[in-house]
Design a protein around this motif. Structure first.
Motif, PDB file in Angstrom:
ATOM      1  N   TRP A  29      -7.716  -6.097   3.561  1.00  0.00           N
ATOM      2  CA  TRP A  29      -6.311  -6.421   3.314  1.00  0.00           C
ATOM      3  C   TRP A  29      -6.161  -7.834   2.748  1.00  0.00           C
ATOM      4  N   GLU A  71      -4.417   1.604   4.161  1.00  0.00           N
ATOM      5  CA  GLU A  71      -3.528   0.933   3.216  1.00  0.00           C
ATOM      6  C   GLU A  71      -2.550   1.929   2.600  1.00  0.00           C
ATOM      7  N   GLU A  98       1.588   2.127   2.698  1.00  0.00           N
ATOM      8  CA  GLU A  98       2.343   2.023   1.455  1.00  0.00           C
ATOM      9  C   GLU A  98       3.073   3.316   1.085  1.00  0.00           C
TER      10      GLU A  98
END
Length: 351
Positions: A21, A233, A237
């Motif tokens: 990240w 991730e 998102e």
């Protein structure tokens, strides 16, 4: 800029996620909450400027509330867990305390700060779980999916199943914005030497037997940790609130095939790098012998699930997820990492 709380972020998967990240979201703030048990290692996240390690327990609800409030944190990525099945068989209490009570503590803190005090501010709670909550698959049975019934067979998987249910309940009862991902067997850099691949690799380097449970034909779906981080991730998102995403690596293999591939990778590494024989003189490969000579069979583990497999269709459809590592490439990369990072694993190694 976003501010994230990463629980268990000094552990194997959590630490890889923090690195992943930070590289891809350099403007975000990362607070790592870790109690630094044997599996937590500050060296895993050393040098990451935007990550601040807070040594603390996820069961400390007041501490979590303080971090969420004072650091304006709107996302929790929850890795913190006791995760080794053998340890759960020997001592299940710690698994209930961390995985069940600890997860509930986080949920209570999130509800208090985000919903009750924050008026429902934008927030996200992502919970990392395991395919082991679904139990064991028979040969030829379809892979686990988000619709699979829960049937945990070890204290570890039972404690993770309980945590999954609490996360779901806090969404449906209180409106907390959550997602859950159930991953398959992870491997890759920074994994503690108690797990199969690093354990057998370090045993091989030191000429120690490779203890294979039962007949060695228990099947797992192997997921490179970087692919797992990429999937998380995508959950943050593109995920749909309240949904569960099974995350697999597309590499369903019996343990014996994994061990044989690891032995071949070690032999190949020694053949191409003569200095390894000087560093690890006790390794069979240092003496021109096959690493596979170290294989030995031991009594099977109690409650040892025969097969896991993951159907990642929902993650592909909703998130656009697909693993980028095939197993051989991922294993080769992992072996090279351990050979190049002895300073990281040596303090953890007990021969």
């Amino acid at each position: 800029m976003a501010n994230l709380l990463v629980t268990g972020g000094a552990g194997f998967i959590g630490g890889n996620f923090v690195r992943y990240w930070a590289e891809r979201h350099p403007g975000d703030g990362l607070t790592v909450l870790d109690s630094l048990t044997y599996a937590g290692n500050p060296a895993t996240i050393a040098g990451i400027a935007q990550a601040e390690l807070v040594i603390g327990d996820i069961r400390d609800t007041a501490l979590v509330e303080k971090l969420l409030r004072e650091r304006d944190i709107g996302t929790i990525v929850h890795f913190a867990a006791e995760s080794h099945v053998d340890r759960s068989i020997a001592g299940p209490d710690a698994f209930v305390e961390t995985n069940v009570v600890g997860t509930h503590s986080l949920l209570k803190a999130a509800r208090a700060v985000w919903l009750e005090q924050g008026g429902g501010r934008d927030h996200w709670f992502h919970h990392i779980s395991t395919d082991e909550v679904f139990g064991s698959l028979g040969e030829g049975a379809p892979p686990f999916s988000e619709a699979s019934p829960y049937a945990p067979n070890s204290p570890y998987s039972a404690s993770k199943a309980a945590a999954d249910h609490l996360v779901r309940a806090y969404h449906n009862t209180y409106g907390l914005a959550v997602t859950t991902s159930n991953c398959s067997n992870n491997y890759g850099p920074y994994q503690h030497p108690e797990k199969l691949i690093p354990l057998f690799l370090l045993n091989a380097l030191h000429g120690i037997a490779l203890p294979i449970y039962g007949d060695g034909m228990n099947v797992r779906d192997w997921l490179h940790v970087e692919d797992h981080c990429r999937a998380i991730e995508l959950c943050l998102e593109r995920g749909i609130v309240g949904e569960t995403y099974p995350i697999g690596g597309g590499a369903e293999l019996p343990n014996m095939a994994v061990i044989d591939a690891l032995c071949d990778a070690v032999d190949s590494a020694f053949a191409t790098d003569p200095e390894l024989a000087e560093r690890f003189p006790d390794a069979p490969a240092a003496q021109g012998r096959a690493t596979a000579e170290l294989k030995s069979f031991v009594a099977d583990r109690a409650g040892h699930d025969r097969r896991y497999a993951i159907d990642s269709a929902r993650a592909r459809t909703d998130l656009g997820y697909a693993p980028q590592y095939d197993f051989v490439a991922g294993l080769t990369q992992s072996v090279r990492w351990y050979l190049a990072n002895e300073d990281w694993w040596r303090p953890l190694w007990r021969d």
